[in-house]
Design an enzyme around this catalytic site. Structure first.
Site, mmCIF file in Angstrom:
data_model
loop_
_atom_site.group_PDB
_atom_site.id
_atom_site.type_symbol
_atom_site.label_atom_id
_atom_site.label_comp_id
_atom_site.label_asym_id
_atom_site.label_seq_id
_atom_site.Cartn_x
_atom_site.Cartn_y
_atom_site.Cartn_z
ATOM 1 N N ARG A 190 -35.283 -16.056 -8.371
ATOM 2 C CA ARG A 190 -35.715 -14.654 -8.346
ATOM 3 C C ARG A 190 -34.834 -13.765 -9.222
ATOM 4 N NH1 ARG A 190 -36.137 -15.974 -2.889
ATOM 5 N NH2 ARG A 190 -38.281 -16.501 -2.335
ATOM 6 N N LYS A 225 -38.922 -6.753 -21.931
ATOM 7 C CA LYS A 225 -40.246 -7.391 -21.837
ATOM 8 C C LYS A 225 -40.058 -8.877 -22.090
ATOM 9 C CE LYS A 225 -43.736 -3.981 -23.114
ATOM 10 N NZ LYS A 225 -44.784 -3.639 -24.079
ATOM 11 N N GLU A 262 -40.889 -3.791 -38.486
ATOM 12 C CA GLU A 262 -40.601 -3.071 -37.231
ATOM 13 C C GLU A 262 -39.618 -1.924 -37.491
ATOM 14 O OE1 GLU A 262 -42.235 -3.638 -34.469
ATOM 15 O OE2 GLU A 262 -42.901 -5.731 -34.549
ATOM 16 N N LYS A 279 -34.993 2.518 -29.666
ATOM 17 C CA LYS A 279 -35.736 1.763 -28.646
ATOM 18 C C LYS A 279 -35.145 2.016 -27.259
ATOM 19 C CE LYS A 279 -38.207 -2.301 -27.335
ATOM 20 N NZ LYS A 279 -38.773 -3.606 -27.657
ATOM 21 N N GLU A 293 -43.848 1.114 -19.270
ATOM 22 C CA GLU A 293 -44.994 1.584 -20.053
ATOM 23 C C GLU A 293 -46.040 2.251 -19.165
ATOM 24 O OE1 GLU A 293 -45.883 -1.422 -22.929
ATOM 25 O OE2 GLU A 293 -47.378 -0.173 -23.925
ATOM 26 N N ARG A 338 -43.528 4.702 -23.942
ATOM 27 C CA ARG A 338 -43.270 3.419 -24.586
ATOM 28 C C ARG A 338 -44.440 3.013 -25.498
ATOM 29 N NH1 ARG A 338 -39.932 -1.661 -21.873
ATOM 30 N NH2 ARG A 338 -40.057 -2.944 -23.724
ATOM 31 N N ASN A 365 -46.180 0.782 -29.961
ATOM 32 C CA ASN A 365 -47.311 -0.053 -30.384
ATOM 33 C C ASN A 365 -47.933 0.434 -31.686
ATOM 34 O OD1 ASN A 365 -47.104 -1.711 -28.162
ATOM 35 N ND2 ASN A 365 -48.392 -0.392 -26.900
ATOM 36 N N HIS A 408 -49.753 -1.861 -33.986
ATOM 37 C CA HIS A 408 -49.944 -3.136 -33.281
ATOM 38 C C HIS A 408 -51.387 -3.353 -32.812
ATOM 39 C CE1 HIS A 408 -45.652 -3.312 -33.545
ATOM 40 N NE2 HIS A 408 -45.580 -4.457 -32.888
ATOM 41 N N HIS A 454 -52.165 -6.814 -34.204
ATOM 42 C CA HIS A 454 -52.386 -7.986 -33.347
ATOM 43 C C HIS A 454 -53.736 -8.627 -33.654
ATOM 44 C CE1 HIS A 454 -49.347 -6.718 -30.010
ATOM 45 N NE2 HIS A 454 -48.797 -7.513 -30.900
ATOM 46 N N HIS A 485 -45.822 -11.935 -37.661
ATOM 47 C CA HIS A 485 -45.980 -10.704 -36.879
ATOM 48 C C HIS A 485 -45.744 -9.446 -37.733
ATOM 49 C CE1 HIS A 485 -46.099 -8.196 -33.328
ATOM 50 N NE2 HIS A 485 -44.942 -7.662 -33.669
HETATM 51 N N1 LIG Z 1 -40.227 -8.999 -25.929
HETATM 52 C C1 LIG Z 1 -40.561 -8.112 -26.835
HETATM 53 O O1 LIG Z 1 -40.438 -6.908 -26.631
HETATM 54 C C2 LIG Z 1 -41.059 -8.602 -28.168
HETATM 55 C C3 LIG Z 1 -41.233 -7.692 -29.220
HETATM 56 C C4 LIG Z 1 -41.647 -8.193 -30.451
HETATM 57 C C5 LIG Z 1 -41.885 -9.546 -30.617
HETATM 58 N N2 LIG Z 1 -41.716 -10.410 -29.568
HETATM 59 C C6 LIG Z 1 -41.948 -11.857 -29.724
HETATM 60 O O2 LIG Z 1 -41.002 -12.332 -30.669
HETATM 61 C C7 LIG Z 1 -41.516 -13.539 -31.254
HETATM 62 C C8 LIG Z 1 -41.249 -13.521 -32.740
HETATM 63 O O3 LIG Z 1 -39.865 -13.443 -32.956
HETATM 64 P P1 LIG Z 1 -39.199 -13.822 -34.369
HETATM 65 O O4 LIG Z 1 -39.922 -13.139 -35.459
HETATM 66 O O5 LIG Z 1 -37.743 -13.592 -34.215
HETATM 67 O O6 LIG Z 1 -39.586 -15.345 -34.530
HETATM 68 P P2 LIG Z 1 -38.828 -16.723 -34.145
HETATM 69 O O7 LIG Z 1 -38.088 -16.575 -32.885
HETATM 70 O O8 LIG Z 1 -39.881 -17.771 -34.232
HETATM 71 O O9 LIG Z 1 -37.800 -16.918 -35.342
HETATM 72 C C9 LIG Z 1 -38.303 -17.062 -36.647
HETATM 73 C C10 LIG Z 1 -37.653 -18.238 -37.359
HETATM 74 O O10 LIG Z 1 -36.337 -17.882 -37.747
HETATM 75 C C11 LIG Z 1 -35.437 -18.921 -37.385
HETATM 76 N N3 LIG Z 1 -34.125 -18.308 -37.202
HETATM 77 C C12 LIG Z 1 -33.690 -17.594 -36.161
HETATM 78 N N4 LIG Z 1 -32.476 -17.096 -36.423
HETATM 79 C C13 LIG Z 1 -32.126 -17.524 -37.646
HETATM 80 C C14 LIG Z 1 -30.990 -17.320 -38.474
HETATM 81 N N5 LIG Z 1 -29.983 -16.517 -38.107
HETATM 82 N N6 LIG Z 1 -30.970 -17.936 -39.678
HETATM 83 C C15 LIG Z 1 -32.008 -18.708 -40.077
HETATM 84 N N7 LIG Z 1 -33.108 -18.912 -39.362
HETATM 85 C C16 LIG Z 1 -33.179 -18.314 -38.150
HETATM 86 C C17 LIG Z 1 -36.046 -19.508 -36.144
HETATM 87 O O11 LIG Z 1 -35.537 -20.800 -35.908
HETATM 88 C C18 LIG Z 1 -37.530 -19.483 -36.508
HETATM 89 O O12 LIG Z 1 -37.864 -20.599 -37.289
HETATM 90 C C19 LIG Z 1 -42.987 -13.610 -30.880
HETATM 91 O O13 LIG Z 1 -43.175 -14.598 -29.905
HETATM 92 C C20 LIG Z 1 -43.287 -12.225 -30.294
HETATM 93 O O14 LIG Z 1 -44.302 -12.265 -29.315
HETATM 94 C C21 LIG Z 1 -41.300 -9.953 -28.357
HETATM 95 ZN ZN LIG Z 2 -44.042 -5.895 -32.993
#
Ligand SMILES: NC(=O)c1ccc[n+]([C@@H]2O[C@H](COP(=O)([O-])OP(=O)(O)OC[C@H]3O[C@@H](n4cnc5c(N)ncnc54)[C@H](O)[C@@H]3O)[C@@H](O)[C@H]2O)c1
Ligand SMILES: [Zn+2]
Length: 365
Positions: A121, A143, A185, A227, A237, A242, A246, A249, A253, A266
């Site tokens: 939990r 999130k 972003e 943020k 939200e 918040r 978006n 987005h 999306h 993304h």
């Molecule tokens: N929780 C939230 O508020 C929120 C907001 C936006 C996006 N997201 C989520 O985030 C995800 C996308 O995140 P992302 O764009 O970071 O993608 P990711 O986590 O897939 O990373 C992208 C690539 O970069 C590589 N990588 C990471 N750090 C590195 C570094 N320092 N050097 C070299 N390579 C590196 C990873 O191994 C991967 O191949 C999605 O699943 C999305 O839904 C969540």
């Molecule tokens: Zn985003």
């Protein structure tokens, strides 16, 4: 080093940003008094690059360290992966002083946050984001989510980390495409809240793309601050505050989904979504052409797409109807009244969305 605080009473935490500071993480974690057994969720690529520095700083702080590797893809954000990680974690959690570290991009961050929120939990976790997108967005705000076959981020929780620790030095090994994705972003924060940041991006985008530490520290700390301010006013939200995060987005999306999450990452899809939102804002007389052109120029200058290619209009429209942001039968758009000023509009007629998409689609597939 920059420190911003996200104020949520007893769930408040710091967002620390600096350059080449990973070796200081152990000291910061010790101050939190969250446990002595660190369970680090990461992937092989990130661990190979930076795992030894992380291990060393945690060991120096007298913490026990265990790495858990997950595959390097969005597919790691699944219920099956969460339960498999938890089963491994139980073996390690003998002394009940466990806390978790998310060491990676948004995929690792979302999965880790979700696991931390449901295991017993809720156990403490720390976000150590290693992508630009992770540092400016996904690691902050609590999130957490995993995906279902039926859609992305459909299962999740709000669960705040105890610390967000962003070392911009880790961004040096990111691919240019990943860096640009995170920049989308950053541009978003400028457009929705901060004309100063937007001006900075217009003037200093070369320094950012060249990974100049001071430029990276500025944008990452600025975005973290913005943020934090938004999340602390509307954590779940519920108050419409918040929602402005978006921006870009709603259609972004839909473009990502219509392209089966392959053609556009993304940030690229969000860049296109922001342009559509600007086009609609301009056609609704909320902004003039000069502003929409500034946004388009900045997006183009940093190397993000400005035209939608090889994704069809009907596919985007259909994906748009399936989006979580669709409230009842109404869509909801964040539009802008200027750089730094937003306006939320519900129920934009399909005809208007279709028209602006049409002018952005280069060659319908
Ligand atoms: N929780 C939230 O508020 C929120 C907001 C936006 C996006 N997201 C989520 O985030 C995800 C996308 O995140 P992302 O764009 O970071 O993608 P990711 O986590 O897939 O990373 C992208 C690539 O970069 C590589 N990588 C990471 N750090 C590195 C570094 N320092 N050097 C070299 N390579 C590196 C990873 O191994 C991967 O191949 C999605 O699943 C999305 O839904 C969540
Ligand atoms: Zn985003």
């Amino acid at each position: 080093m920059h420190i911003a605080k996200l104020n949520l009473k007893e769930r408040s935490y710091n967002i620390i940003v600096g350059s080449n500071i990973l070796n200081l993480l152990g000291k910061h974690i010790i101050k939190l008094n969250i446990g002595c057994d660190a369970y680090i969720i990461t992937n092989a690529s990130v661990k190979n690059k930076y795992g030894s520095v992380l291990r060393k700083t945690l060991k120096q702080a007298n913490l026990n360290v265990r790495f858990k590797l997950v595959p390097d893809s969005e597919e790691s954000k699944s219920i099956a992966m969460a339960s498999s990680v938890i089963e491994d974690m139980v073996q390690y959690d003998r002394k009940r002083r466990i806390f978790i570290i998310a060491f990676g991009g948004g995929v690792v961050g979302d999965l880790t946050g979700f696991i931390a929120s449901i295991y017993k939990r809720g156990v403490p976790y720390v976000q150590v984001p290693t992508t630009l997108l992770g540092q400016v967005d996904s690691s902050i705000g609590g999130k957490t989510a995993v995906d279902l076959i039926q859609g992305k981020n459909l299962v999740g929780s709000f669960y705040q980390p105890r610390l967000v620790f962003s070392d911009v030095g880790l961004l040096r090994t990111l691919s240019i495409r990943q860096l640009q994705s995170g920049l989308a972003e950053v541009i978003k924060y400028g457009i929705i809240k901060d004309p100063g940041l937007f001006n900075y991006l217009e003037k200093r985008n070369r320094d950012i793309l060249a990974l100049k530490p001071s430029a990276l520290e500025y944008i990452v700390s600025r975005c973290g601050y913005i943020k934090a301010k938004i999340v602390q006013q509307d954590e779940r939200e519920k108050r419409g505050i918040r929602t402005i995060l978006n921006f870009g987005h709603t259609i972004g999306h839909a473009i990502e989904a219509a392209a089966n999450y392959k053609r556009y990452n993304h940030g690229e899809a969000i860049a296109l979504g922001m342009l559509i939102a600007c086009d609609i804002s301009r056609d609704s007389n909320l902004i003039n052409r000069e502003i929409s052109e500034r946004v388009e120029n900045l997006i183009r200058t940093v190397g993000l797409p400005t035209r939608i290619q090889k994704v069809s209009l009907p596919d985007i429209i259909n994906a748009h109807y399936r989006d979580k942001k669709f409230i009842g039968s109404k869509n909801r758009f964040v539009l802008i009244k200027g750089i730094g000023k937003t306006k939320i509009i519900e129920n934009i007629p399909l005809k208007i969305i279709r028209e602006s998409l049409k002018t952005r689609i280069s060659c319908a597939a």
